[in-house]
Each structure stands twice: as C-alpha cells, then as structure tokens.
Design an enzyme around this catalytic site. Structure first.
Site, PDB file in Angstrom:
ATOM      1  N   ASP A 248      -0.758 -59.133 -31.671  1.00  0.00           N
ATOM      2  CA  ASP A 248      -0.164 -59.867 -30.560  1.00  0.00           C
ATOM      3  C   ASP A 248      -0.233 -58.984 -29.318  1.00  0.00           C
ATOM      4  O   ASP A 248      -0.104 -57.753 -29.412  1.00  0.00           O
ATOM      5  CB  ASP A 248       1.298 -60.229 -30.856  1.00  0.00           C
ATOM      6  CG  ASP A 248       1.882 -61.114 -29.761  1.00  0.00           C
ATOM      7  OD1 ASP A 248       1.635 -62.334 -29.806  1.00  0.00           O
ATOM      8  OD2 ASP A 248       2.557 -60.573 -28.864  1.00  0.00           O
TER       9      ASP A 248
ATOM     10  N   GLU B  14       0.925 -58.498 -25.051  1.00  0.00           N
ATOM     11  CA  GLU B  14       1.664 -58.889 -23.857  1.00  0.00           C
ATOM     12  C   GLU B  14       0.783 -58.544 -22.670  1.00  0.00           C
ATOM     13  O   GLU B  14       0.117 -57.495 -22.664  1.00  0.00           O
ATOM     14  CB  GLU B  14       3.013 -58.166 -23.767  1.00  0.00           C
ATOM     15  CG  GLU B  14       3.942 -58.440 -24.939  1.00  0.00           C
ATOM     16  CD  GLU B  14       4.246 -59.910 -25.156  1.00  0.00           C
ATOM     17  OE1 GLU B  14       4.272 -60.663 -24.152  1.00  0.00           O
ATOM     18  OE2 GLU B  14       4.424 -60.325 -26.323  1.00  0.00           O
TER      19      GLU B  14
ATOM     20  N   HIS C 275       8.804 -62.085 -27.371  1.00  0.00           N
ATOM     21  CA  HIS C 275       7.802 -61.739 -26.370  1.00  0.00           C
ATOM     22  C   HIS C 275       7.598 -60.230 -26.254  1.00  0.00           C
ATOM     23  O   HIS C 275       7.199 -59.738 -25.194  1.00  0.00           O
ATOM     24  CB  HIS C 275       8.158 -62.337 -24.995  1.00  0.00           C
ATOM     25  CG  HIS C 275       8.080 -63.832 -24.960  1.00  0.00           C
ATOM     26  ND1 HIS C 275       6.893 -64.506 -25.057  1.00  0.00           N
ATOM     27  CD2 HIS C 275       9.061 -64.777 -24.886  1.00  0.00           C
ATOM     28  CE1 HIS C 275       7.124 -65.814 -25.016  1.00  0.00           C
ATOM     29  NE2 HIS C 275       8.434 -65.997 -24.924  1.00  0.00           N
TER      30      HIS C 275
ATOM     31  N   ASP D 213       6.570 -60.019 -32.234  1.00  0.00           N
ATOM     32  CA  ASP D 213       5.835 -61.283 -32.385  1.00  0.00           C
ATOM     33  C   ASP D 213       4.794 -61.180 -33.491  1.00  0.00           C
ATOM     34  O   ASP D 213       4.548 -62.152 -34.219  1.00  0.00           O
ATOM     35  CB  ASP D 213       5.168 -61.661 -31.065  1.00  0.00           C
ATOM     36  CG  ASP D 213       6.181 -62.157 -30.034  1.00  0.00           C
ATOM     37  OD1 ASP D 213       7.389 -62.118 -30.330  1.00  0.00           O
ATOM     38  OD2 ASP D 213       5.766 -62.569 -28.941  1.00  0.00           O
TER      39      ASP D 213
END
Length: 603
Positions: free
Chosen positions: A40, A42, A182, A187
């Site tokens: 994942d 960001e 987030h 995540d």
C-alpha cells in the site's frame, strides 16, 4: 478435408493423455504455496504522471496464511505535502524531512518483494506509481503478477455483505485485526486480512490456484469451472475443437491457434456468455482436430458446423440458406430471387447473407433496367395485357408487344454486363436519383436508394471476386508464418483442397509436389457460368481469398486465369464502406440503450 497431410489428427480429452509432464500454467499454482507481498502507498496526489509523489510505502509478505515479514518506510517527496493530504494520512512535511527519497526507497522495496505475487487494493493505483518511478530511474520493472483485491471483491461480495468494496468496508466484513487508517503499513495489514477472507470464500467455489483467482467471475458457475479438466488432453496447436454431450452430439464447434489455451477459457472468467455456460454444462467431452495451418482450421470449422449444425453455433449453421439474384435465360429474360445456383448458363449475383439484402439489390437493378418483373413464361411473340409497371413506364412491356425482341435483348445485354463486369450503369443512375431527391429534401427516399446501391455494389464486388477464384482450376500459394515455417495451401475452384507446412530441411519443391498429388479432387464446374461458388460455400471461398490476398503470400502456381475486371464493382466499395462506418459510429435517436444517464443539476 480427407486429402490433407498426415499431420492432421483428432484428439479426444476422454481418451488421450500426453506423456510429457504438464507445465505450471496447465496445472495451476496452488494459492497456499505462493508468496504474496501485499503493498500500500500513501502519495501527495492521484497521478504520478501529473507530478504526485510517494510519501510512504508499507508491505506485508505472507505465505500459506503466515506473515513472513513486513516493510515500511516514509519517503521524502521532495515537495510540499498538500494540507488536505496531511490531514487525511497524518503524514506531515516534518515527518518526511529526513526520510529517504524514492530513489533509495524503491530499490529496497523491490528487493523485499522479489519473486512474489504483488497484491494491492485498487492495484492499478499503487502498482502504477511504482512502475512510474522505476521507469524514471531507468530500472527494469520485475515481471510481477498482480492480484487486485478490489477487483476480486467486486466479483465475490454482494450488497448484502457490504455497501461497497472500499478497504474499510471489506475490513469490517472479514473482521480484520487492523483498522485501515490511510497509513501504508496499517492498510497493507488490513488488505492481508481481506485477501485471506476472499481466498476462503473462493475456496468454497472451487478456486484454488492463482490462475483461477485471476480469472474468477461470478458469471462462471462452479460446475463450469470444475470441467476445466476437459481441456487437459488438447495440444498447444492450431485446430478445431468440438464440445460434445454424453450422446456424442456436437454442441459447439470453434477454432483456435492454440487448442488447449482456448478451450480452457470456457471454464474461466474469459468466457462469461450465458449461452456458452449452458453449453459447457451439457458437455462431457471436448474433441480436438489438429490442423496444419490456421486457414485449414477455419475451413474445417465451417464444414463441421455445416455438417453437424450444432445448437450453440449461431454463425454458419445453415450455409445452404443463401440467396442469389439470377438473370434468367429465356426468350424474354428477367431478374429472379433464387436460393440455388443451377447449371443453366444463367448469370448469378451473390450470394447474399440475407434475403433482405438480396431484395435491396434486386430493387436497385429494377430501378435502373426496365426488364419485366412478372414471373410468367412468355413465348417469342407474347400477347397479353400490360401490367401496372408497364403503365408507369417502369417496364418495357414485352407482354403486349410494346418492345421488339432486339431492343429488349440490348437492355438485357447491358444488364448482364453490369452484373459480371461494369456496375457503372447502376451506380450512375442511382446516384443521379439520390441527388435529385436530396435536392428536393426527400432525404428518407434518398436513403432508401443509397441502401439499395450499397447492397448492389457489395454483391457485385463479392460475385466478381468469388467467380474469379472459383473459375480457377488450381492455385498453389505459400507464406512464411510467424514461427518461420512456410505454410502451403492448394485451392481448387475456390475450395481448400490441401494444407501443410514444409518441414525444416525438407525439399520445398518436392513437398509442394507431393501435397498437390494428395490434395482433394474437386470436380470441374458443370458450366463456365455456373456462378461464384460452385465447389465451396461462399464463406469458405472468402476465407481462402483473404488468405491469398494477405501480406507475404507467394503464388507457386496458378492453373487457369485468376483475375477480376479492372472496371469492376470493387472500385466503388470504399465510398459505401466509409458511409456504413460513419452510420455505425453514430447513435440513433431512437436507440438510447447504450446512452448513459446524465446527471441533472440540483435545484
């Protein structure tokens, strides 16, 4: 095609088994034995191409339900993080100030993920960012296989399970031990639980391998997937496959360049047509006929469909249902719509794929040539009352002696020349009529004549091309295929009589000579004017023509004359094809089925 070389063989999945060990692709790789890296990211925005940067990478490595390791690093985006992104993720500019740049973080992640299957929720986003920066750094992107849990969930999760397939919603459905927040590692941990939950559900549906997971669709029933073993006995070769029921009735016939790969798709998400699902449910065996070349496979498919008339084949089940426009041979010739070509020295136009198209063409010819339209048989000196068409001036009216035999014959000769050589008379006459109607703003009537003209031009071009091929006693042609070998085809009167591939190191001339000797004997047409397809169906001859006219084909020998008229109908096709393409690209006002709904502004 009984006269084809011995390389043609039939394989049945109920009896044949290949001695060589099957590959992983054929067996499928069990999910429990694979290593997955769930990742994942960001980022500062939604698109790497638009300048968005990665701010955090989190990943979890799992195998057989066990966590093998975790990877987490903040990434210095070397730009300011937008305030709303900072609020959403909790990652501030101060937090990433001392973090490594993507130039250091990406190689470390790729090393962590090496040799695994990548998993992400909305994988195109995360994998897209990683690929983008790998490309920017000049790093080759590893050949990762990717599983998108969002995509799989949309095929498994129902509205009763969750209102949507967001990660947060799925985490609640599968009671994840981590709440998505987030942050990349959290995540990724939640996505691991979602992945395992999805695998558990899919296991009950018979999905146990990576290949089955990647191709899973709820539209494919469990019973359909369980029949994937029917493809195991088929080779990776071009040919024809036949699905049969328990009474050996042929249900469906298809063709492929790779029999095993194509048949396997009927048991996966690659084949979601409900009609095919029904067919697979009835099938108990799949037989394969290995062919030397793809063209031979296509021709065999047509012939087998015509022979067995499988209930699940909609195309070409009744090739005998063809329509022709015929110019009769009698004292006062006329145009007639027929379904067979006879040895009667008449001239034929066609075949047409539908009666409607044939009727349009017939109307175009009657609009141009005032030959009689009645079906009565006249002697050399007819004496009858004129019909309505004669009174309207649309018929020369031989019935009441209004026209002499010589004048009528001259019109028929012009009509005959139009059918077999030059279509200009019809094209010019109808174009003038369309211009006049358009000038009077009678566009619907002009459209009717346009469609009639298009039907005629296409039929005339088709007839001239097929007639030229069918009149030729033999054509031998060869082409170098993608694998470097030379394919050879023997065509007799428009029918594929033999096909083969020259073996490596073989004498090419000797091979072609032997292939011609073993080719199917095709009887000569009963009459030189027998029509466009005396020895094969129109579809078969057209497939042969497309191959003969394809790039790279070399003619070895041509017996007879293979030529189309220079002033033939083919030169008018471009205009009508362009019009047809334009019409198909428009959405009619009366057909709104494919139009999306338009959101109305709030009031």
């Amino acid at each position: 095609m009984s006269a084809l070389p011995p390389s043609v063989r039939t394989v049945s999945t109920t009896t044949a088994r290949w001695e060589s060990q099957r590959t992983f692709d054929e067996l499928g790789r069990p999910l429990r034995d694979l290593t997955f890296v769930v990742v994942d990211l960001e980022t500062t925005g939604g698109s790497a191409a638009d300048g968005s940067m990665i701010t955090e990478i989190g990943a979890v490595k799992v195998r057989g339900g066990e966590v093998l390791g975790e990877f987490q690093t903040l990434v210095n985006p070397q730009t300011q993080i937008p305030p709303f992104i900072a609020v959403l993720t909790g990652i501030s500019n101060a937090m990433v100030a001392d973090a490594p740049p993507i130039e250091s973080a990406l190689p470390a992640f790729l090393e962590f993920a090496a040799g695994s299957v990548l998993v992400a929720h909305n994988a195109p986003f995360d994998v897209g960012f990683l690929k983008h920066f790998a490309h920017e750094q000049g790093r080759p992107w590893p050949n990762f296989e990717v599983v998108d849990t969002a995509k799989v969930a949309r095929r498994v999760i129902t509205r009763d399970d969750a209102p949507n397939c967001k990660l947060s919603s799925l985490a609640r459905v599968f009671r994840s031990g981590t709440t998505p927040n987030h942050r990349a590692l959290s995540d990724a941990r939640a996505t691991v639980d979602v992945l395992h939950g999805l695998m558990e559900r899919l296991g009950g549906l018979g999905v146990h391998t990576l290949e089955e997971l990647q191709t899973f669709s709820a539209k494919v029933s469990t019973a359909q997937r369980r029949k994937r073993h029917l493809a195991e006995g088929l080779p990776h070769s071009p040919g024809v496959y036949l699905f049969c029921d328990d009474s050996r009735r042929v249900l469906y016939v298809g063709t492929s360049r790779d029999l095993r790969t194509r048949v396997r798709t009927y048991f996966t998400a690659s084949e979601t047509r409900s009609r095919m699902g029904e067919m697979v449910g009835l099938a108990t065996t799949v037989e394969g006929i290995v062919c030397s070349t793809p063209l031979e496979a296509q021709v065999r498919e047509l012939r087998l469909i015509a022979e067995h008339k499988p209930r699940y084949n909609r195309r070409s089940r009744f090739p005998e249902r063809m329509h022709f426009v015929k110019l009769t041979r009698e004292p006062w010739p006329r145009l007639s719509l027929v379904t067979k070509v006879l040895a009667d020295d008449a001239d034929y136009l066609g075949p047409f794929s539908s009666r409607k198209a044939a009727e349009k063409c017939l109307a175009a010819l009657h609009d141009t040539f005032p030959v009689r339209q009645c079906s009565d048989r006249f002697g050399k000196v007819p004496s009858r009352s004129p019909c309505v068409l004669a009174e309207l001036g649309r018929c020369l009216a031989p019935c009441d002696g209004s026209v002499d035999h010589t004048t009528y014959a001259s019109v028929v000769r012009l009509l005959q020349d139009t059918l077999v050589r030059r279509p200009d008379e019809v094209v010019e006459a109808i174009n003038q009529r369309m211009e006049a109607l358009a000038g009077d703003e009678r566009f619907e009537e002009a459209g009717v004549h346009r469609d009639r003209l298009a039907a005629f031009v296409r039929a005339a071009a088709r007839t001239q091309r097929l007639s030229a091929l069918s009149r030729c006693p033999e054509i031998v042609a060869t082409r170098r295929e993608d694998d470097g070998r030379w394919s050879v085809h023997v065509v007799r009167h428009g029918r594929l009589a033999a096909a083969g591939v020259i073996p490596p190191g073989a004498d090419a001339h000797q091979y072609v000579h032997e292939l011609r000797l073993s080719a199917e004997t095709v009887d000569l047409p009963l009459s030189p004017a027998l029509g466009p397809v005396p020895a094969a169906t129109a579809e078969e001859s057209e497939k042969v023509l497309r191959w003969l006219e394809s790039d790279g084909v070399r003619l070895v020998d041509v017996v007879g004359e293979w030529a189309c008229p220079v002033a033939g109908a083919g030169r008018h096709l471009a205009v009508h094809d362009a019009v047809e393409h334009s019409r198909r690209s428009l959405v009619p006002f009366r057909d709104r089925r494919d139009l999306g709904t338009v959101a109305q502004p709030a009031r």
